[in-house]
Enzyme design. Structure first.
Site, PDB file in Angstrom:
ATOM      1  N   ARG A 103     -32.155  22.050 -71.592  1.00 52.44           N
ATOM      2  CA  ARG A 103     -32.398  22.152 -73.041  1.00 52.44           C
ATOM      3  C   ARG A 103     -33.332  23.307 -73.333  1.00 52.44           C
ATOM      4  O   ARG A 103     -34.369  23.443 -72.687  1.00 52.44           O
ATOM      5  CB  ARG A 103     -33.084  20.871 -73.537  1.00 52.44           C
ATOM      6  CG  ARG A 103     -32.162  19.817 -73.934  1.00 52.44           C
ATOM      7  CD  ARG A 103     -32.727  18.714 -74.767  1.00 52.44           C
ATOM      8  NE  ARG A 103     -34.147  18.551 -74.941  1.00 52.44           N
ATOM      9  CZ  ARG A 103     -34.684  17.721 -75.819  1.00 52.44           C
ATOM     10  NH1 ARG A 103     -33.901  17.011 -76.612  1.00 52.44           N
ATOM     11  NH2 ARG A 103     -35.973  17.575 -75.933  1.00 52.44           N
ATOM     12  N   THR A 107     -34.831  25.212 -79.466  1.00 51.96           N
ATOM     13  CA  THR A 107     -33.708  24.687 -80.265  1.00 51.96           C
ATOM     14  C   THR A 107     -33.245  23.299 -79.827  1.00 51.96           C
ATOM     15  O   THR A 107     -32.498  22.640 -80.552  1.00 51.96           O
ATOM     16  CB  THR A 107     -32.496  25.626 -80.145  1.00 51.96           C
ATOM     17  OG1 THR A 107     -32.071  25.608 -78.761  1.00 51.96           O
ATOM     18  CG2 THR A 107     -32.835  27.050 -80.538  1.00 51.96           C
ATOM     19  N   ASP A 198     -41.267  13.934 -70.637  1.00 47.91           N
ATOM     20  CA  ASP A 198     -40.234  14.753 -69.998  1.00 47.91           C
ATOM     21  C   ASP A 198     -39.934  14.172 -68.621  1.00 47.91           C
ATOM     22  O   ASP A 198     -40.759  14.260 -67.705  1.00 47.91           O
ATOM     23  CB  ASP A 198     -40.716  16.208 -69.894  1.00 47.91           C
ATOM     24  CG  ASP A 198     -39.582  17.118 -69.443  1.00 47.91           C
ATOM     25  OD1 ASP A 198     -38.968  16.845 -68.395  1.00 47.91           O
ATOM     26  OD2 ASP A 198     -39.295  18.102 -70.142  1.00 47.91           O
ATOM     27  N   ASP A 201     -39.991  16.607 -65.545  1.00 44.01           N
ATOM     28  CA  ASP A 201     -41.357  17.023 -65.188  1.00 44.01           C
ATOM     29  C   ASP A 201     -42.104  15.897 -64.484  1.00 44.01           C
ATOM     30  O   ASP A 201     -42.830  16.127 -63.512  1.00 44.01           O
ATOM     31  CB  ASP A 201     -42.135  17.435 -66.447  1.00 44.01           C
ATOM     32  CG  ASP A 201     -41.730  18.820 -66.947  1.00 44.01           C
ATOM     33  OD1 ASP A 201     -40.996  19.527 -66.228  1.00 44.01           O
ATOM     34  OD2 ASP A 201     -42.153  19.185 -68.064  1.00 44.01           O
TER      35      ASP A 201
HETATM   36  C1  PRP Z   1     -33.440  16.425 -70.280  1.00 42.02           C
HETATM   37  C2  PRP Z   1     -32.669  15.200 -69.849  1.00 42.02           C
HETATM   38  C3  PRP Z   1     -31.318  15.437 -70.471  1.00 42.02           C
HETATM   39  C4  PRP Z   1     -31.662  16.146 -71.754  1.00 42.02           C
HETATM   40  C5  PRP Z   1     -31.567  15.153 -72.872  1.00 42.02           C
HETATM   41  O1  PRP Z   1     -33.148  17.491 -69.475  1.00 42.02           O
HETATM   42  O2  PRP Z   1     -32.625  15.022 -68.467  1.00 42.02           O
HETATM   43  O3  PRP Z   1     -30.466  16.225 -69.676  1.00 42.02           O
HETATM   44  O4  PRP Z   1     -33.012  16.609 -71.624  1.00 42.02           O
HETATM   45  O5  PRP Z   1     -31.737  15.779 -74.096  1.00 42.02           O
HETATM   46  P1  PRP Z   1     -30.579  15.918 -75.168  1.00 42.02           P
HETATM   47  O6  PRP Z   1     -29.938  14.564 -75.278  1.00 42.02           O
HETATM   48  O7  PRP Z   1     -31.328  16.311 -76.411  1.00 42.02           O
HETATM   49  O8  PRP Z   1     -29.630  16.974 -74.730  1.00 42.02           O
HETATM   50  P2  PRP Z   1     -33.852  18.925 -69.612  1.00 42.02           P
HETATM   51  O9  PRP Z   1     -33.045  19.817 -70.468  1.00 42.02           O
HETATM   52  O10 PRP Z   1     -35.294  18.728 -70.030  1.00 42.02           O
HETATM   53  O11 PRP Z   1     -33.758  19.518 -68.160  1.00 42.02           O
HETATM   54  P3  PRP Z   1     -34.320  18.994 -66.752  1.00 42.02           P
HETATM   55  O12 PRP Z   1     -33.495  17.805 -66.379  1.00 42.02           O
HETATM   56  O13 PRP Z   1     -34.089  20.153 -65.869  1.00 42.02           O
HETATM   57  O14 PRP Z   1     -35.782  18.653 -66.915  1.00 42.02           O
HETATM   58  N1  URA Z   2     -35.674  15.016 -72.301  1.00 41.34           N
HETATM   59  C1  URA Z   2     -36.681  14.300 -71.756  1.00 41.34           C
HETATM   60  O1  URA Z   2     -36.948  14.417 -70.551  1.00 41.34           O
HETATM   61  N2  URA Z   2     -37.377  13.484 -72.556  1.00 41.34           N
HETATM   62  C2  URA Z   2     -37.123  13.332 -73.871  1.00 41.34           C
HETATM   63  O2  URA Z   2     -37.817  12.532 -74.561  1.00 41.34           O
HETATM   64  C3  URA Z   2     -36.069  14.087 -74.411  1.00 41.34           C
HETATM   65  C4  URA Z   2     -35.364  14.913 -73.611  1.00 41.34           C
END
Ligand code: PRP
Ligand code: URA
Length: 206
Positions: A103, A107, A198, A201
């Site tokens: 993400r 945005t 997150d 993280d």
């Molecule tokens: C997080 C999570 C989902 C997404 C959800 O990933 O693991 O993939 O956000 O958000 P959405 O429903 O608004 O699309 P992130 O993009 O933070 O990446 P990561 O898994 O590498 O931390």
């Molecule tokens: N991705 C995350 O890891 N946490 C949230 O709350 C939303 C998106």
């Protein structure tokens, strides 16, 4: 909307500790494994079985085993990786594919950066991603596995926002969602409230 929320005292206990901001990454990873194991069992309740002739020490019988086709699990990188091992631990035959989506911090729209999938033609996929927030990532991942031939997919997550579930239903009607918690709403930065922060993280200590 076909959203199934895990209803078990142990699931509630694990979710509470995942949400707690004082939970450290090592414990967070263990809890993520445990809740994903419960979800893996719940989400696969209807997978196919077939009869196998066996002999118990007392008599022959026909008994059920999992059907021959391997289960297909696709984590959305990176956080989805924390949900894969329970599936590979309990299912003897499993194929794992990967979809990398990230993400954008401004945005909240997902950007695709990786895709490696086994043959999916005619197959049912279990898409695993702990967080369903806006639903953008899940919608894109569902489109990707369908473009690769999957006929159907079940979404397995740990925390879902109502907004995300609505978005999935809008773009992929009928998709079954299994989650351990259905939370209140998204905040202005598109994080889930109360949520757990997150996930990626916290899982990887970044
Ligand atoms: C997080 C999570 C989902 C997404 C959800 O990933 O693991 O993939 O956000 O958000 P959405 O429903 O608004 O699309 P992130 O993009 O933070 O990446 P990561 O898994 O590498 O931390
Ligand atoms: N991705 C995350 O890891 N946490 C949230 O709350 C939303 C998106």
């Amino acid at each position: 909307m076909p959203v199934h929320v895990l209803d078990h005292p142990l699931a509630a206990h694990i979710i509470t500790h995942l949400r707690d901001k004082t939970t450290k990454p090592a414990t967070f990873r263990t809890l993520a494994y445990q809740i994903s194991l419960l979800l893996a069992i719940e989400a696969t309740q209807r997978i196919e079985t077939e009869l196998k002739p066996i002999e118990t020490p007392l008599e022959p019988m026909q008994s059920r085993v999992l059907a021959h086709q391997p289960l297909i699990v696709v984590p959305i990188l990176r956080a989805g990786l924390g949900m894969v091992q329970p599936f590979t631990d309990i299912f003897p035959d499993v194929s794992v594919g990967y979809v990398g989506l990230e993400r954008d911090h401004e945005t909240a729209k997902p950007r695709s950066y990786y895709c490696k999938l086994p043959p999916l033609a005619g197959r049912h996929v279990f898409l695993v991603d702990p967080m369903l927030a806006t639903g953008g990532s899940a919608v894109q991942a569902l489109s990707i596995v369908k473009e690769h031939g999957a006929t159907d997919a079940t979404l397995v997550c740990i925390v879902a926002a109502p907004e995300g579930a609505v978005e999935v239903e809008k773009h992929h009607p009928g998709t079954v969602i299994h989650t351990a918690a259905l939370d209140r709403e998204l905040n202005a930065r598109k994080y889930i409230l109360p949520g757990l922060g997150d996930f990626g993280d916290r899982l990887y200590g970044t």
